[in-house]
Design an enzyme around this catalytic site. Structure first.
Site, PDB file in Angstrom:
ATOM      1  N   CYS A  14      -2.817   0.166   7.130  1.00 47.67           N
ATOM      2  CA  CYS A  14      -2.075   1.422   7.019  1.00 47.67           C
ATOM      3  C   CYS A  14      -2.304   2.313   8.237  1.00 47.67           C
ATOM      4  CB  CYS A  14      -2.450   2.134   5.730  1.00 47.67           C
ATOM      5  SG  CYS A  14      -1.916   1.201   4.273  1.00 47.67           S
ATOM      6  N   CYS A  23      -6.716   2.374   5.248  1.00 47.00           N
ATOM      7  CA  CYS A  23      -7.257   1.063   5.614  1.00 47.00           C
ATOM      8  C   CYS A  23      -6.704   0.691   6.993  1.00 47.00           C
ATOM      9  CB  CYS A  23      -6.873   0.019   4.560  1.00 47.00           C
ATOM     10  SG  CYS A  23      -5.158  -0.556   4.693  1.00 47.00           S
ATOM     11  N   HIS A  83       0.852  -1.184   0.000  1.00 41.31           N
ATOM     12  CA  HIS A  83       0.000   0.000   0.000  1.00 41.31           C
ATOM     13  C   HIS A  83       0.892   1.240   0.000  1.00 41.31           C
ATOM     14  CE1 HIS A  83      -3.971  -1.883   1.594  1.00 41.31           C
ATOM     15  NE2 HIS A  83      -3.302  -2.731   0.822  1.00 41.31           N
ATOM     16  N   GLU A  92       0.866   3.961   1.733  1.00 46.06           N
ATOM     17  CA  GLU A  92       1.326   4.410   3.049  1.00 46.06           C
ATOM     18  C   GLU A  92       2.501   3.565   3.534  1.00 46.06           C
ATOM     19  OE1 GLU A  92      -3.245   5.013   3.188  1.00 46.06           O
ATOM     20  OE2 GLU A  92      -1.816   3.701   2.180  1.00 46.06           O
TER      21      GLU A  92
END
Length: 165
Positions: A82, A79, A49, A51
């Site tokens: 993250c 999410c 992801h 992040e």
């Protein structure tokens, strides 16, 4: 530099290149320290992801696991994975540019055990009641690893230098 626009531009470019619509920009002292788009589709890595990738890069740049003194811009509300990483690295602020409710008509990312609209309730359940099958096999020798860590760190239980409230 407009860090909000940079975040949007990274996400848009990632979509054009076949990736997913997420990006992160980490800023320290008015300069971009690290940035990344989501690379899950490109790498087949479910943890890639934006992040996570940007946090990894920023921590390497700073030589620490702590991002105190930074502002982190993310395209969408993070999410749970993250969000956990963001809590753990302790930035000064996280700025998100859209919500799941706003983007849901255009994008959804539910999985077998992961439903965004109910994940926080799921996560709060006792481990034996979660959708994800889990089994606890207690071992005293597993706790011994933590005893060893504490002994090797002068009796301290907390990681040295970790930002606290």
């Amino acid at each position: 530099m407009d860090f909000v626009q940079r975040t949007i531009d990274l996400a848009r470019q990632n979509v054009v290149e076949g990736g997913r619509p997420f990006a992160t920009v980490i800023v320290k002292d008015g300069e971009i320290l690290a940035e990344s788009a989501n690379k899950v589709a490109q790498t087949s890595d479910p943890t890639a992801h934006a992040e996570i990738l940007a946090i990894r890069e920023a921590c390497v740049q700073l030589g620490t696991e702590h991002l105190a003194g930074t502002t982190i811009y993310v395209l969408a509300h993070p999410c749970p994975m993250c969000l956990g990483a963001l809590y753990y690295c302790s930035p000064d602020e996280v700025v998100f540019l859209t919500t799941r409710d706003a983007y849901e008509p255009h994008y959804i990312d539910d999985r077998k055990y992961f439903k965004l609209n109910s994940f926080y309730e799921e996560f709060a359940k006792p481990w034996e009641e979660r959708w994800l099958p889990m089994r606890y096999e207690p071992r005293d020798t597993a706790v011994d690893v933590y005893r060893l860590w504490q002994e090797r760190n002068g009796g301290e239980r907390r990681v040295a230098g970790a930002p606290t409230a």
